[in-house]
Design an enzyme around this catalytic site. Structure first.
Site, PDB file in Angstrom:
ATOM      1  N   SER A  81       0.915  -1.158   0.098  1.00  0.00           N
ATOM      2  CA  SER A  81       0.159   0.112  -0.104  1.00  0.00           C
ATOM      3  C   SER A  81       0.983   1.146   0.024  1.00  0.00           C
ATOM      4  O   SER A  81       1.580   1.361  -0.904  1.00  0.00           O
ATOM      5  CB  SER A  81      -1.041  -0.011   1.227  1.00  0.00           C
ATOM      6  OG  SER A  81      -2.140   0.966   0.989  1.00  0.00           O
ATOM      7  N   GLU A  98      -9.269  -5.550  -3.934  1.00  0.00           N
ATOM      8  CA  GLU A  98      -8.532  -4.640  -3.109  1.00  0.00           C
ATOM      9  C   GLU A  98      -9.606  -3.795  -2.229  1.00  0.00           C
ATOM     10  O   GLU A  98      -9.529  -3.671  -1.361  1.00  0.00           O
ATOM     11  CB  GLU A  98      -7.599  -3.462  -4.111  1.00  0.00           C
ATOM     12  CG  GLU A  98      -6.545  -4.313  -4.805  1.00  0.00           C
ATOM     13  CD  GLU A  98      -5.220  -4.273  -3.872  1.00  0.00           C
ATOM     14  OE1 GLU A  98      -5.460  -4.146  -2.642  1.00  0.00           O
ATOM     15  OE2 GLU A  98      -4.380  -4.816  -4.302  1.00  0.00           O
ATOM     16  N   HIS A 138      -7.571  -5.843   0.191  1.00  0.00           N
ATOM     17  CA  HIS A 138      -6.511  -4.986   0.355  1.00  0.00           C
ATOM     18  C   HIS A 138      -5.553  -5.376   1.876  1.00  0.00           C
ATOM     19  O   HIS A 138      -6.430  -5.513   2.716  1.00  0.00           O
ATOM     20  CB  HIS A 138      -6.760  -3.543   0.388  1.00  0.00           C
ATOM     21  CG  HIS A 138      -5.542  -2.582   0.635  1.00  0.00           C
ATOM     22  ND1 HIS A 138      -4.945  -2.673  -0.591  1.00  0.00           N
ATOM     23  CD2 HIS A 138      -5.262  -1.711   1.473  1.00  0.00           C
ATOM     24  CE1 HIS A 138      -3.759  -1.558  -0.213  1.00  0.00           C
ATOM     25  NE2 HIS A 138      -4.089  -1.043   0.916  1.00  0.00           N
TER      26      HIS A 138
END
Length: 496
Positions: A178, A305, A402
């Site tokens: 990320s 995600e 995610h």
């Protein structure tokens, strides 16, 4: 005890590993050092205690099992090392950069523990860096991208000190997910980081670099929320806590206003700034022109995600066709792209189309685009996708969303708070998947070979991808939606 160039530090030995925590790599970035590039840490006499993590950077987040920020703690630029206790031979170094939307998180999170990767043969380093306005807010007369400059200073510490911990300074791999993955893309393209690392692992890289005009406009909003002028004097007069609180108020305003543009959907205010110095160009463009060509790159994204953002309520739900069209317009996505997604997902609810489109736009397609740019310029590049799925104890689906990949790659499936990311306790298939991912990272950091073939023809219609899954991995082509994003670059309108 380990002797660094600034002084001696004593950690602990646990099952053959030496764990040394909270080592300063730069001076506290407050007082005379506030908003400046990181300054050298002061040497110390005697033996420093290295048994506890250092303080976290200013933020409002409170994460499971991790320390929270307190305004009286200023020594936030520290790092941690997991290394062999026997010093038998230099080990490859893996330098982990944590995520958190450039706004929250720290190296002290339980799921970032370096033990498993160290047991796989690596010397592991994790670090804190400045976040939010302190790290990425624009202040007239001061350098932008202070969070990136902190990371560079930590890598310089690795270059100068890691051999004392059994690490090889000539074999350093940076890794992150990320915002950590986005940081790595920036470091690969930044001349200031040249020569400090040799390989890179970037998971779920966000499309989140901002022009200076955006950062300047945001400073005006944060200054207004803090009740100060958007000048160097005004921003220095506001305490770190005041700027954290002001930033949260700006976030709330965007979240509550559907007409406020792209920040309404993903209220990440801060990110790397195209400042012409530390970050001269968008990383995709820089890598496409050969920046970082000598660095081996391994990238990964998850299949779903944006499901995480929906689950935690950090973004509004889009459940109508009108809302979907507004989202595409606010992100600067072409109308025909939305129509193609709708055709591919003809029977899906609008929310599912939105989550797929948003996840691809912000993370998945951008991650693959970064990899293809690197490969096209001659860099060795490896593609992978995390697609681990299972059923929750309550019968609901577990999504490959995610950050679900992080505890698998770091071997922290039993850490505090991880069961939320992974959908419940790990089973035997999960542990086998984690061992495979750890082996791949260790092999890549050691030799540049994760265990599958590199990307050789990024212009091919079907791009091969190594897919992490349970019970067994597989090879597939990139997702159907990847082809739709091939020539699309998000172009959101100016800050509103």
């Amino acid at each position: 005890m380990v002797v660094t160039k600034l002084g001696s530090v004593r950690g602990t030995v646990v099952d053959g590993l030496r764990v040394t925590l909270g080592i300063p790599y730069a001076a506290p970035p407050f007082g005379a050092g506030r908003f400046r590039a990181p300054m050298p840490a002061a040497p110390w006499d005697g033996v420093r205690d290295g048994t506890r993590f250092g303080p976290v950077a200013p933020q409002s987040a409170e994460l499971p099992g991790a320390p929270v920020w307190r305004p009286d703690q200023e020594d936030v630029l520290t790092l941690n090392v997991w290394s062999p206790a026997d010093d038998s031979e230099p080990r490859p170094v893996l330098f982990w950069i944590h995520g958190g939307a450039y706004t929250f998180g720290s190296s002290a999170q339980p799921d970032y523990d370096g033990t498993a990767l160290a047991r796989a043969g690596l010397t592991v380093v994790t670090c804190n860096y400045r976040l939010g306005f302190e790290g990425f807010g624009h202040v007239p007369g001061f350098p932008d991208n202070r969070g990136l400059l902190d990371q560079i200073a930590a890598l310089e510490w690795v270059r100068d000190n890691i051999s004392a911990f059994g690490g090889d300074p000539d074999n350093v791999t940076v890794a992150g997910q990320s915002a950590g993955g986005g940081s790595i893309a920036c470091l690969m393209s930044s001349p200031r980081a040249e020569g400090l690392f040799h390989r890179a692992v970037a998971h779920s890289v966000p499309d989140a670099t901002f022009p200076r005009e955006f950062a300047e406009g945001l400073t005006r909003q944060v200054a207004d929320a803090a009740g100060v002028e958007p000048t160097a004097h005004g921003m220095l007069s506001a305490s770190p806590q005041a700027l954290v609180e002001a930033s949260d108020r700006v976030v709330a305003r965007y979240a509550d206003d559907p007409s406020s543009g792209f920040l309404h959907y993903d209220t990440v205010l801060y990110g790397p700034v195209l400042d012409g110095e530390t970050l001269r160009r968008d990383p995709v463009d820089a890598l496409a022109d050969g920046a970082g060509r000598s660095i081996d790159l391994l990238v990964c994204h998850t299949t779903e995600e944006y499901r995480l953002m929906h689950e935690v309520g950090s973004m509004p739900s889009v459940s109508t066709e009108e809302g979907l069209a507004r989202f595409a317009a606010d992100y600067g996505l072409p109308a025909d792209l939305l129509a193609q997604y709708r055709a591919l997902m003809a029977d899906a609810p609008v929310l599912d189309v939105f989550l797929a489109l948003a996840g691809d736009a912000v993370f998945a397609a951008h991650t693959v685009r970064l990899a293809e740019a690197h490969a096209r310029a001659g860099g060795r590049t490896f593609l992978s996708r995390f697609d681990r799925r299972r059923t929750r104890p309550d019968g609901g689906p577990v999504h490959a969303w995610h950050a679900a990949d992080v505890p698998f790659t770091l071997g922290t499936l039993d850490a505090t708070g991880v069961d939320f990311l992974t959908g419940g306790p790990a089973d035997t298939d999960d542990r086998a998947l984690s061992r495979r991912m750890i082996r791949a990272w260790a092999a890549f950091a050691s030799t540049g070979e994760p265990g599958w073939a590199p990307l050789t023809d990024p212009s091919a219609p079907s791009v091969p991808v190594h897919v992490w899954a349970v019970p067994h991995d597989r090879t597939e082509s990139a997702s159907p939606t990847h082809a739709l994003f091939r020539d699309v670059r998000m172009d959101p309108p100016a800050l509103r």
